[in-house]
Enzyme design. Sequence first.
Site, PDB file in Angstrom:
ATOM      1  N   CYS A 103      73.350  77.805   2.357  1.00  0.00           N
ATOM      2  CA  CYS A 103      72.263  77.506   1.408  1.00  0.00           C
ATOM      3  C   CYS A 103      71.334  78.695   1.168  1.00  0.00           C
ATOM      4  O   CYS A 103      70.469  78.636   0.305  1.00  0.00           O
ATOM      5  CB  CYS A 103      71.465  76.301   1.884  1.00  0.00           C
ATOM      6  SG  CYS A 103      72.405  74.779   1.768  1.00  0.00           S
ATOM      7  N   ASN A 116      71.000  68.510  -3.483  1.00  0.00           N
ATOM      8  CA  ASN A 116      71.113  69.855  -2.911  1.00  0.00           C
ATOM      9  C   ASN A 116      72.375  70.518  -3.473  1.00  0.00           C
ATOM     10  O   ASN A 116      73.489  70.146  -3.108  1.00  0.00           O
ATOM     11  CB  ASN A 116      71.180  69.741  -1.382  1.00  0.00           C
ATOM     12  CG  ASN A 116      71.272  71.091  -0.693  1.00  0.00           C
ATOM     13  OD1 ASN A 116      71.494  72.119  -1.341  1.00  0.00           O
ATOM     14  ND2 ASN A 116      71.124  71.094   0.615  1.00  0.00           N
ATOM     15  N   HIS A 131      64.211  76.074  -1.688  1.00  0.00           N
ATOM     16  CA  HIS A 131      65.542  75.462  -1.636  1.00  0.00           C
ATOM     17  C   HIS A 131      65.362  73.941  -1.650  1.00  0.00           C
ATOM     18  O   HIS A 131      64.473  73.406  -0.973  1.00  0.00           O
ATOM     19  CB  HIS A 131      66.246  75.904  -0.347  1.00  0.00           C
ATOM     20  CG  HIS A 131      67.564  75.242  -0.129  1.00  0.00           C
ATOM     21  ND1 HIS A 131      68.536  75.188  -1.112  1.00  0.00           N
ATOM     22  CD2 HIS A 131      68.086  74.583   0.951  1.00  0.00           C
ATOM     23  CE1 HIS A 131      69.590  74.538  -0.640  1.00  0.00           C
ATOM     24  NE2 HIS A 131      69.333  74.162   0.603  1.00  0.00           N
TER      25      HIS A 131
HETATM   26  O1  UT7 Z   1      70.583  72.692   2.748  1.00  0.00           O
HETATM   27  C1  UT7 Z   1      71.052  72.996   4.009  1.00  0.00           C
HETATM   28  C2  UT7 Z   1      70.115  72.585   5.049  1.00  0.00           C
HETATM   29  N1  UT7 Z   1      70.131  71.158   5.221  1.00  0.00           N
HETATM   30  C3  UT7 Z   1      69.004  70.503   5.404  1.00  0.00           C
HETATM   31  O2  UT7 Z   1      67.953  71.084   5.343  1.00  0.00           O
HETATM   32  C4  UT7 Z   1      69.100  69.041   5.723  1.00  0.00           C
HETATM   33  C5  UT7 Z   1      68.204  68.717   6.864  1.00  0.00           C
HETATM   34  N2  UT7 Z   1      68.281  67.323   7.294  1.00  0.00           N
HETATM   35  C6  UT7 Z   1      67.819  66.315   6.535  1.00  0.00           C
HETATM   36  O3  UT7 Z   1      67.405  66.497   5.409  1.00  0.00           O
HETATM   37  C7  UT7 Z   1      67.755  64.953   7.156  1.00  0.00           C
HETATM   38  O4  UT7 Z   1      68.014  65.062   8.534  1.00  0.00           O
HETATM   39  C8  UT7 Z   1      68.736  63.904   6.538  1.00  0.00           C
HETATM   40  C9  UT7 Z   1      68.290  63.559   5.142  1.00  0.00           C
HETATM   41  C10 UT7 Z   1      70.140  64.457   6.526  1.00  0.00           C
HETATM   42  C11 UT7 Z   1      68.708  62.636   7.358  1.00  0.00           C
HETATM   43  O5  UT7 Z   1      67.378  62.139   7.448  1.00  0.00           O
HETATM   44  P1  UT7 Z   1      66.724  61.760   8.864  1.00  0.00           P
HETATM   45  O6  UT7 Z   1      65.377  61.247   8.575  1.00  0.00           O
HETATM   46  O7  UT7 Z   1      66.835  62.983   9.733  1.00  0.00           O
HETATM   47  O8  UT7 Z   1      67.644  60.601   9.358  1.00  0.00           O
HETATM   48  P2  UT7 Z   1      68.466  60.512  10.714  1.00  0.00           P
HETATM   49  O9  UT7 Z   1      69.674  61.398  10.644  1.00  0.00           O
HETATM   50  O10 UT7 Z   1      67.532  60.657  11.864  1.00  0.00           O
HETATM   51  O11 UT7 Z   1      68.952  59.007  10.665  1.00  0.00           O
HETATM   52  C12 UT7 Z   1      68.021  57.906  10.770  1.00  0.00           C
HETATM   53  C13 UT7 Z   1      68.797  56.611  10.648  1.00  0.00           C
HETATM   54  C14 UT7 Z   1      70.037  56.556  11.556  1.00  0.00           C
HETATM   55  O12 UT7 Z   1      70.185  55.239  12.003  1.00  0.00           O
HETATM   56  P3  UT7 Z   1      69.697  54.820  13.466  1.00  0.00           P
HETATM   57  O13 UT7 Z   1      70.452  55.696  14.417  1.00  0.00           O
HETATM   58  O14 UT7 Z   1      68.210  55.076  13.503  1.00  0.00           O
HETATM   59  O15 UT7 Z   1      70.062  53.366  13.544  1.00  0.00           O
HETATM   60  C15 UT7 Z   1      71.171  56.896  10.626  1.00  0.00           C
HETATM   61  O16 UT7 Z   1      72.390  56.350  11.021  1.00  0.00           O
HETATM   62  O17 UT7 Z   1      69.285  56.473   9.311  1.00  0.00           O
HETATM   63  C16 UT7 Z   1      70.700  56.259   9.337  1.00  0.00           C
HETATM   64  N3  UT7 Z   1      71.277  56.870   8.154  1.00  0.00           N
HETATM   65  C17 UT7 Z   1      71.321  56.259   6.967  1.00  0.00           C
HETATM   66  N4  UT7 Z   1      70.910  55.057   6.546  1.00  0.00           N
HETATM   67  C18 UT7 Z   1      71.086  54.728   5.254  1.00  0.00           C
HETATM   68  C19 UT7 Z   1      71.821  58.117   8.033  1.00  0.00           C
HETATM   69  N5  UT7 Z   1      72.218  58.300   6.762  1.00  0.00           N
HETATM   70  C20 UT7 Z   1      71.928  57.170   6.080  1.00  0.00           C
HETATM   71  C21 UT7 Z   1      72.089  56.777   4.741  1.00  0.00           C
HETATM   72  N6  UT7 Z   1      71.653  55.560   4.361  1.00  0.00           N
HETATM   73  N7  UT7 Z   1      72.642  57.588   3.804  1.00  0.00           N
END
Ligand code: UT7
Length: 332
Positions: free
Chosen positions: A116, A286, A256
Site C-alpha cells: 500500500c 482500499n 492512504h
Molecule cells: O492498506 C493496508 C493496510 N491495512 C490496514 O491498514 C487495515 C488495518 N486493519 C483494519 O482496518 C481493521 O483491523 C479491519 C477493518 C480489518 C477489522 O476491524 P477490527 O475493528 O480490527 O475488527 P477485528 O478484526 O478485531 O474483528 C472484530 C470482530 C471479530 O469477531 P469476534 O472475534 O469479536 O467475535 C471478527 O470475527 O468482528 C468480526 N468480523 C466481522 N464481522 C462482520 C471480522 N470481519 C467482519 C466482517 N463483518 N466483515
Amino acid sequence: MSKITAAITAVGGYVPDYVLSNQILETMVDTSDEWITARTGIKERRILKDKDKGTSYLAIQAAKNLLQKSNLDPKEIDLVIMSTATPDMPVAATGAYVATQIGADNAFSYDLMAACSSFLFGMSTAASYIETGKYKKVLLIGADKMSSIIDYKDRTTCIIFGDGAGAVLFEPNSEGLGFQDEILRTDGNGRESLKIDAGGSLLPASTETVANNQHTVFQDGKTVFKFAVTRMADVSEKILERNNLTGEDIQWLVPHQANNRIIDATSKRMNLPDEKVMKNIYKYGNTTSATLPLCLWDYEKKLKKGDKLVFAAFGGGFSWGAIYLTWAYNPK
Ligand code: UT7
C-alpha cells in the site's frame, strides 16, 4: 543556482463501472452494512469484472485520462513508473506494457512494489529523477486489481479492497513548488501480518498451494491496524515538525484509504479538521497503490497553487511514510 524541484503538473484516474456495495457483500459473506461502515467507513468499491483484463487495463485508462486532460504528447514522456502490488504477470514489467499501449515510445518503464506504500515510495523515486535533472517528464501510475487476489469467501478481507488506478505527471518547477520533504520507513518483521503466502520464489504455485487457498491476501487486521494507526500518525506529525509547520499551515492531508479510523487518528495528531482531509474510501474502498492518486483525481478542482499537502500511507511489509509537497497549479 536554484535547486530544481519536482512538481505534480497533471492528474488522471480511472475506476471500473461495476459497484460492489455492502448490500451485495451481505449476500456473499456473513457481514453487514452496519459493521463495515462502522469499522472501516466503506460503503462500496469498484470491481473490474472482465476476466481477460488485468491491472494494466486500469493503468492505461488512468494514464489516457491524464494525457487527454493535459494535452500531453505521450512521446514526450521520459519514464513511466508503475506502482502496483498486482502486476499483470510475475516477470514482464506491467509498466513496460502500459507505456507502449499509451504511446510513450521514448520512455522506459518499470514496476515498483511496496504494497500500500507503492505510490508514496514511487513519488519519492519520480521526484528524485526530476530533481537531479536527469529526466523532464516522469509519469507515475498507481494501479491495482485487488479483486484478482482477494478471497470473496473471507469476510475479513473482501469487504476492504477495490480496483482502481490513478496517475500523476512530475515535471521540473522553477518556483520551488512541488516535492519538499519525505520520511519513508519499512519494517520487515511485519511481513507475516499482511501477505500472500504462495506464488513467489519462497513458495511457488503448485496444486497444493491452490488446494490450500494460499494465493489470496491474508491479513491479521488487528496487528496491521495497531501499527498503521501509530506509524502513519507518527511520520505525519514528524514531517510537520521538521518543516516548522502546524496543522494550520496545511491545506490538505492526502491519506492512504485503508480505514476511516486510521485516517482520523492521523488527522487528529496533525490538528487538522475534517474539511482538510481527502477521503473517498466510502466509494472506492482500499485500492492499494491507487488510493493517493485517486484522492488527487477527486479533489483536483479544490487544489490551489501554493497549497501545502501531506501525503501519508501505511501498508504491507510493513512499509509507511509521509511526504510534504506544495501544489503547483490552480484549477484548470
Ligand atoms: O492498506 C493496508 C493496510 N491495512 C490496514 O491498514 C487495515 C488495518 N486493519 C483494519 O482496518 C481493521 O483491523 C479491519 C477493518 C480489518 C477489522 O476491524 P477490527 O475493528 O480490527 O475488527 P477485528 O478484526 O478485531 O474483528 C472484530 C470482530 C471479530 O469477531 P469476534 O472475534 O469479536 O467475535 C471478527 O470475527 O468482528 C468480526 N468480523 C466481522 N464481522 C462482520 C471480522 N470481519 C467482519 C466482517 N463483518 N466483515
